[in-house]
Motif scaffolding. Structure first.
Motif, PDB file in Angstrom:
ATOM      1  N   ILE A  35       0.847  -1.206   0.000  1.00 49.11           N
ATOM      2  CA  ILE A  35       0.000   0.000   0.000  1.00 49.11           C
ATOM      3  C   ILE A  35       0.876   1.248   0.000  1.00 49.11           C
ATOM      4  CG2 ILE A  35      -1.665   1.330   1.370  1.00 49.11           C
ATOM      5  CD1 ILE A  35      -2.956  -1.046   0.002  1.00 49.11           C
TER       6      ILE A  35
ATOM      7  N   ASN B  73       2.441   1.750  -3.463  1.00 50.59           N
ATOM      8  CA  ASN B  73       1.444   2.147  -4.464  1.00 50.59           C
ATOM      9  C   ASN B  73       0.820   3.513  -4.191  1.00 50.59           C
ATOM     10  OD1 ASN B  73       1.845  -0.201  -5.922  1.00 50.59           O
ATOM     11  ND2 ASN B  73       0.225  -1.305  -4.857  1.00 50.59           N
ATOM     12  N   SER B  74       0.983   4.032  -2.995  1.00 47.66           N
ATOM     13  CA  SER B  74       0.369   5.337  -2.693  1.00 47.66           C
ATOM     14  C   SER B  74       1.391   6.477  -2.653  1.00 47.66           C
ATOM     15  CB  SER B  74      -0.386   5.267  -1.368  1.00 47.66           C
ATOM     16  OG  SER B  74       0.509   4.952  -0.324  1.00 47.66           O
TER      17      SER B  74
ATOM     18  N   ALA C 249       0.473   9.078  -5.194  1.00 45.95           N
ATOM     19  CA  ALA C 249      -0.713   9.844  -4.790  1.00 45.95           C
ATOM     20  C   ALA C 249      -0.348  10.893  -3.757  1.00 45.95           C
ATOM     21  CB  ALA C 249      -1.779   8.900  -4.242  1.00 45.95           C
TER      22      ALA C 249
ATOM     23  N   SER D 202      -6.815   8.952  -5.518  1.00 47.99           N
ATOM     24  CA  SER D 202      -5.944   7.854  -5.947  1.00 47.99           C
ATOM     25  C   SER D 202      -5.504   7.015  -4.744  1.00 47.99           C
ATOM     26  CB  SER D 202      -4.723   8.426  -6.671  1.00 47.99           C
ATOM     27  OG  SER D 202      -3.881   7.389  -7.088  1.00 47.99           O
ATOM     28  N   GLY D 203      -5.281   7.683  -3.623  1.00 44.07           N
ATOM     29  CA  GLY D 203      -4.938   6.959  -2.388  1.00 44.07           C
ATOM     30  C   GLY D 203      -6.068   6.055  -1.937  1.00 44.07           C
ATOM     31  N   GLU D 204      -7.309   6.534  -2.053  1.00 47.28           N
ATOM     32  CA  GLU D 204      -8.464   5.722  -1.672  1.00 47.28           C
ATOM     33  C   GLU D 204      -8.641   4.527  -2.603  1.00 47.28           C
ATOM     34  OE1 GLU D 204     -11.952   8.122  -1.055  1.00 47.28           O
ATOM     35  OE2 GLU D 204     -10.994   9.231   0.581  1.00 47.28           O
TER      36      GLU D 204
ATOM     37  N   THR E  27      -6.190   2.986  -4.052  1.00 40.56           N
ATOM     38  CA  THR E  27      -5.157   2.047  -3.600  1.00 40.56           C
ATOM     39  C   THR E  27      -5.624   1.308  -2.351  1.00 40.56           C
ATOM     40  OG1 THR E  27      -3.416   3.462  -4.484  1.00 40.56           O
ATOM     41  CG2 THR E  27      -2.758   1.849  -2.838  1.00 40.56           C
TER      42      THR E  27
ATOM     43  N   ILE F  47      -4.022   6.152   5.074  1.00 39.59           N
ATOM     44  CA  ILE F  47      -2.774   6.718   4.573  1.00 39.59           C
ATOM     45  C   ILE F  47      -2.674   8.125   5.148  1.00 39.59           C
ATOM     46  CG2 ILE F  47      -1.466   7.456   2.539  1.00 39.59           C
ATOM     47  CD1 ILE F  47      -3.033   5.360   0.922  1.00 39.59           C
TER      48      ILE F  47
ATOM     49  N   VAL G 163       1.416   4.505   6.435  1.00 38.35           N
ATOM     50  CA  VAL G 163       0.259   3.630   6.243  1.00 38.35           C
ATOM     51  C   VAL G 163      -0.086   3.025   7.598  1.00 38.35           C
ATOM     52  CG1 VAL G 163      -0.595   1.509   5.165  1.00 38.35           C
ATOM     53  CG2 VAL G 163       0.879   3.043   3.881  1.00 38.35           C
TER      54      VAL G 163
END
Length: 194
Positions: A26, A29-30, A33, A41-43, A45, A60, A113
């Motif tokens: 996570i 991938n964030s 964002a 975009s974070g949501e 992910t 996040i 995270v």
């Protein structure tokens, strides 16, 4: 019980490794964002957490420790207030496992995270292991009872008869009393010697 404790410790370690890997994924991938300040975009992910039914909450945080994007497994957990960012690592609580993982971007802290997992799977496994241990113990006790009854017939009863006759000879001085020999084993030789 030792096996049960070992299996639970192993499961806790496995669970910790799994949630740590998920938090790293996570975080990786964030990172984009966070750098582009794109909470949507974070949501997206965080929505990948829905693949694991035991993850209750995912958050996040940005570099300042402010909530950037959140995931909630159910509407009931939507009222969850994100905790303050804590030190990196996992911690077992009474009803959950929590992890904070710092997101690094170009060697600098870009955010954090937070994941929270329920312990339902661990409790189910504990009940399953307890049932297995109980079944094995009950089987072992039943087997021990059957073997003990068999050995009582083979060993204890002839020794008891020999003891009774020895007491009879000692009390009444009746040397004509005999003990029936039942085999040629050690007990049979003891009776012959008597």
């Amino acid at each position: 019980l030792g096996i049960l404790a070992y299996e639970l410790a192993l499961f806790r370690r496995s669970m910790t490794e799994g949630i740590t890997g998920m938090a790293k994924m996570i975080g990786d991938n964030s990172a984009a964002a966070l750098s582009f300040n794109d909470p949507a975009s974070g949501e997206v992910t965080l929505r990948s957490l829905s693949a694991d039914p035991h993850i209750v909450v995912g958050v996040i945080y940005d570099a300042a420790g402010k909530s950037f994007a959140q995931y909630h497994r159910s509407p009931a957990s939507a009222g969850f207030g994100a905790p303050a960012v804590g030190p990196e690592g996992c911690a077992f609580q009474t009803d959950r496992l929590e992890i904070f993982h710092h997101i690094q971007l170009k060697g600098e802290n870009a955010g954090t995270v937070y994941l929270q997992s329920d312990l339902l799977e661990m409790h189910a496994r504990t009940r399953q292991y307890a049932a297995i241990v109980g079944t094995v113990m009950a089987g072992a006790l039943l087997l021990a009872f059957v073997v003990a009854r068999h050995l009582q017939h083979i060993i204890a009863e002839p020794v008891s008869r020999l003891s009774h006759i020895a007491g009879l000879v000692a009390r009444e001085r009746n040397y004509s009393v005999r003990v029936a020999k039942e085999g040629d084993d050690e007990l049979g030789r003891l009776i012959d010697g008597f």
